[in-house]
Design an enzyme around this catalytic site. Structure first.
Site, short mmCIF file in Angstrom:
data_model
loop_
_atom_site.label_atom_id
_atom_site.label_comp_id
_atom_site.label_asym_id
_atom_site.label_seq_id
_atom_site.Cartn_x
_atom_site.Cartn_y
_atom_site.Cartn_z
CB THR A 1 38.19 38.34 41.91
OG1 THR A 1 37.04 37.80 41.25
CG2 THR A 1 38.69 39.56 41.17
CD GLU A 2 43.23 40.78 40.39
OE1 GLU A 2 44.42 40.57 40.66
OE2 GLU A 2 42.81 40.96 39.23
CG LEU A 3 45.59 34.55 44.14
CD1 LEU A 3 47.06 34.34 44.50
CD2 LEU A 3 44.88 33.20 44.13
#
Length: 407
Positions: free
Chosen positions: A143-145
């Site tokens: 998630t979101e890097l």
């Protein structure tokens, strides 16, 4: 020779409806709003962009390749609200030139709060991708890097993955380049692919900025920048939100025409090609071990977790949510579990962010609330009702509620 690795995040959350302390039902999510947003984004982005990608794949006879990470919550909404958009992603999968990555099913922060829940969501998402697109993901994108050494170790223990995507943050890389492949410490085979944030953000954020010294950005110029990597790197990882095309950057900015022309301009340089993340991991050796002892992300100028955990409201909301995990799962109620998992989606905590200036403008996009405080109050009203449902279910089953333990 250098390769271009295009990866697109595709995600929309289940947004909460306006929920007050006087509400007493379990209808937490705004079905009308979610359908409206999903259809709008599909019309402006998913459908036209997918048609364009399919055309480019056919035009260049499979030499043009991309990758997607589509969240489970969006796939559910596409199935329910815009099935033609889901079908268009399946058409891309059938070309053999599009890779689908693994992530957390609910686009959650579970890795930070619940190892067991994180492992379940990763495996559930892998199954969904296999069932929907006929692929078993070999590359993981959190998630979101959000990434750290411990994430790499966890993913290697889960098995089945060749690589992980991360942000090429300057404070982690130092003098090194994001255009190489790296190895996380304490792992044996998982490789690390880093976002080239400067070139990615040229597309995602600066493309339509008339005050930018490089405006207007033409495909020929961008291809020249990419070709300059040859001899100084293996791969240019362009990681962006898919909604960049048509939603964040509207059609009249020329973003679709830019994408249409880009492969042709890149192919003018014989030393440059396109690869998917799995192909990059297979073709490139790791040049060094990259130590990331604490979590980074691709969000905001800090590239840290402050977009979701930067203030007491966010900490309180997510802590209270995960404190309910054992009780929710003990209830063995599918509806309770589904609601609890949908509340894990990182967007709910992103809406509570109190940052301002440039970052604040980004945080306002797609935000259904007038303020972060409204978001927090609404979320906690929902969570309080979910807790009451858990307590009622626990009592009906003769179990002791955690809230009553020790009393």
């Amino acid at each position: 020779m250098a390769s271009v690795c295009f990866y697109f995040q595709v995600h929309q959350p289940y947004r909460l409806r306006h929920y007050t302390i006087f509400d007493n039902d379990s209808d937490y999510f705004d079905g009308y709003k979610n359908a409206q947003v999903c259809r709008k984004v599909a019309e402006k982005c998913y459908l036209p962009a997918n048609r364009l990608l399919l055309d480019l794949i056919r035009r260049y006879e499979g030499r043009f390749k991309v990758a997607f990470s589509i969240t489970g919550v969006l796939l559910e909404q596409l199935r329910d609200y815009v099935p033609e958009a889901l079908a268009s992603f399946q058409d891309l999968a059938n070309t053999g030139c599009v890779e689908f990555l693994a992530e957390t099913y609910h686009h959650s922060l579970s890795f930070l709060f619940s190892p067991g829940e994180f492992a379940w969501q990763v495996q559930a998402h892998k199954r969904l991708i296999h069932d929907t697109f006929g692929q078993t993901p070999r590359v993981f994108r959190n998630t979101e890097l959000i990434y750290s050494n411990s994430l790499a170790e966890t993913i290697e223990r889960l098995g089945g993955f060749d690589a992980i995507l991360s942000e090429g943050a300057d404070h982690i890389l130092g003098c090194r380049s994001p255009n190489y492949v790296y190895r996380p410490p304490n792992t044996r085979h998982v490789k690390l692919l880093l976002k080239n944030y400067r070139l990615s953000d040229d597309i995602a954020f600066r493309f339509s900025n008339r005050d930018w010294c490089e405006w207007p950005l033409q495909a020929e110029k961008f291809a020249h920048w990419i070709n300059a990597v040859n001899g100084n790197g293996y791969v240019v990882n362009l990681f962006v939100d898919y909604e960049t095309f048509g939603e964040h950057q509207w059609e009249d900015t020329g973003i679709f025409e830019f994408l249409r022309c880009l492969p042709g301009e890149i192919f003018k340089h014989p030393d440059t090609d396109f690869k998917t993340p799995t192909e990059v991991a297979a073709a490139c050796q790791a040049v060094d071990v990259l130590d990331v002892p604490y979590c980074i992300s691709w969000a905001d100028v800090e590239r840290d977790l402050s977009a979701w955990l930067g203030n007491p409201m966010q900490h309180n909301a997510i802590t209270e949510l995960y404190n309910l995990e054992s009780q929710v799962k003990a209830c063995n109620d599918p509806d309770l579990l589904t609601d609890w998992r949908r509340l894990q989606t990182s967007d709910h905590f992103y809406y509570m962010c109190t940052k301002w200036f440039a970052d604040g403008d980004v945080h306002k996009y797609f935000n259904p609330y007038d303020s972060p405080y409204d978001s927090y109050i609404n979320f906690m009203n929902v969570l309080d009702n979910l807790r009451s449902r858990c307590d009622a279910e626990t009592a009906s089953c003769g179990m002791e509620s955690p809230s009553m333990a020790g009393v």
